[in-house]
Design an enzyme around this catalytic site. Structure first.
Site, PDB file in Angstrom:
ATOM      1  N   CYS A  41     -34.305 -92.124  12.668  1.00 33.38           N
ATOM      2  CA  CYS A  41     -34.102 -90.823  13.330  1.00 33.38           C
ATOM      3  C   CYS A  41     -35.332 -90.406  14.132  1.00 33.38           C
ATOM      4  O   CYS A  41     -35.224 -89.970  15.271  1.00 33.38           O
ATOM      5  CB  CYS A  41     -33.837 -89.726  12.295  1.00 33.38           C
ATOM      6  SG  CYS A  41     -32.573 -90.126  11.085  1.00 33.38           S
ATOM      7  N   ASP A  42     -36.507 -90.498  13.530  1.00 31.02           N
ATOM      8  CA  ASP A  42     -37.690 -89.847  14.096  1.00 31.02           C
ATOM      9  C   ASP A  42     -38.786 -90.811  14.547  1.00 31.02           C
ATOM     10  O   ASP A  42     -39.810 -90.369  15.081  1.00 31.02           O
ATOM     11  CB  ASP A  42     -38.301 -88.898  13.044  1.00 31.02           C
ATOM     12  CG  ASP A  42     -37.323 -87.804  12.636  1.00 31.02           C
ATOM     13  OD1 ASP A  42     -36.474 -87.448  13.467  1.00 31.02           O
ATOM     14  OD2 ASP A  42     -37.412 -87.327  11.495  1.00 31.02           O
ATOM     15  N   CYS A  47     -36.781 -90.342   7.759  1.00 31.69           N
ATOM     16  CA  CYS A  47     -35.889 -91.309   8.388  1.00 31.69           C
ATOM     17  C   CYS A  47     -36.539 -91.905   9.628  1.00 31.69           C
ATOM     18  O   CYS A  47     -36.676 -91.221  10.649  1.00 31.69           O
ATOM     19  CB  CYS A  47     -34.580 -90.590   8.738  1.00 31.69           C
ATOM     20  SG  CYS A  47     -33.449 -91.547   9.728  1.00 31.69           S
TER      21      CYS A  47
END
Ligand SMILES: Cc1cc2nc3c(=O)[nH]c(=O)nc-3n(C[C@H](O)[C@H](O)[C@H](O)COP(=O)(O)OP(=O)(O)OC[C@H]3O[C@@H](n4cnc5c(N)ncnc54)[C@H](O)[C@@H]3O)c2cc1C
Length: 312
Positions: free
Chosen positions: A138-139, A135
């Site tokens: 997300c990261d 993701c």
């Protein structure tokens, strides 16, 4: 379950969508139960840090999951641990099977989430969260100024590469086939960024290193030849963008599924079966995140309340 095998609102899945639904259900004074097969918190429980939930920066994934559970339980929701094996319409509402017993509920929210489709290379599990991610939203931030590889040739992979190109120093798309599955428009956008390159007919077959990725083995799918490239530890990331698999098996006969495999709902999170709602990553949607899962859960429980009151 402490108080019999009945409730008004049963939520299957104790991730962010499930516990947000539980909070709203319990606060509306519905007898609310969350059924969870594993550790409450869902996918996020495996993530070291969540940095994009508004108002709660730098929180551990397990901690935010636990706080969501505590918050819902403080409001009166209960958690039952067990795996739902069947969900079927009953005389009144639904019957949800878990092992050799069942729970009946007036309304059900399906919040079983989704799982990322694995990249299928050696070392993938060992480096999950230490160089392997599923993701970019997300990261991505952890790869500022670094080198990243994005695996996949669909629209999602292209979106991930474009997103990462604003953060990482260089982005390489690794595409198994000799062409993209993504739309022509999406692929054209790749060329507009100066730091994205593409390797067609290529697969990552193995990653190695001590704590972080230090070597990546690529296979040329034309010739079968494998070549290994070396990287400084912590300088490289691999984003697997081969798709999400919404966990819809239990309700597949009761809902419509979209081409992305997710459940089709209306704005009230209602499925085509009255009294059955869906929330979070299990839905067909464009952004699978904690904040959108929680929002879905809140809407689904509010709609379930209206349904149980005979107003939906
Ligand atoms: C490694 C990783 C890092 C991430 N980082 C971020 C991030 O930084 N920020 C962000 O916003 N999002 C992040 N995400 C995405 C985010 O975790 C998801 O969007 C979110 O968890 C979706 O919530 P959900 O409740 O819909 O589903 P899930 O979190 O998938 O929860 C579903 C729950 O249902 C349970 N369940 C499934 N089937 C059954 C069954 N039959 N019976 C009982 N229980 C069942 C599962 O055990 C699980 O607990 C990350 C995801 C991953 C994998």
């Amino acid at each position: 379950m402490e108080q019999g095998n009945e409730c008004e609102l049963l939520i299957v899945g104790g991730g962010p969508a499930g516990y947000a639904a539980a909070l709203y259900g319990a606060r509306a004074s519905l007898d609310t139960v969350v059924l969870e097969q594993g550790m409450p918190g869902g996918q996020i429980a495996t993530s070291d840090e969540i940095d994009n939930y508004p108002g709660i920066p730098h929180i551990g994934g397990a901690e935010i999951g636990q706080r969501m559970q505590e918050h819902a339980e403080e409001a009166g929701a209960r958690t039952v641990y067990g795996m739902a094996t069947a969900i079927s319409p009953a005389e009144i509402g639904f019957s949800v099977q878990l092992g050799d017993r069942s729970i009946t509920a007036g309304a059900v929210v399906a919040a079983m989430g989704a799982t990322p489709r694995p990249g299928g290379f050696e070392g993938e599990d060992a480096f999950r969260g230490r160089g392997v991610s599923y993701c970019a939203t997300c990261d991505g931030m952890f790869y500022r100024g670094k080198r990243v590889f994005v695996i996949g040739g669909g629209n999602t992979a292209v979106e991930e590469a474009l997103y990462l190109s604003r953060i990482a120093d260089r982005v390489t798309m690794v595409v198994r086939r000799d062409e993209f599955r993504a739309s022509r428009g999406a692929v054209q956008r790749l060329g507009e960024r100066g730091n994205i390159d593409v390797r067609l007919l290529t697969s990552i077959v193995r990653i190695e290193g001590q704590t972080f990725i230090e070597r990546i083995a690529f296979r040329d799918n034309r010739t079968g030849e494998v070549s290994v490239e070396a990287f400084d530890p912590g300088s490289v990331g691999i984003f697997v963008a081969t798709g999400q698999v919404p966990q819809t098996e239990l309700v597949s006969g009761l809902v419509d599924l979209a081409p992305d495999g997710g459940i089709v709902t209306d704005d009230a999170m209602a499925t085509r079966t009255p009294g059955l709602f869906a929330a979070g990553d299990i839905r067909s949607k464009g952004l699978r995140q904690v904040v959108t899962a929680a929002a879905d859960g809140a809407i689904a429980a509010t709609s379930a309340y209206r349904y149980l009151e005979g107003r939906l």
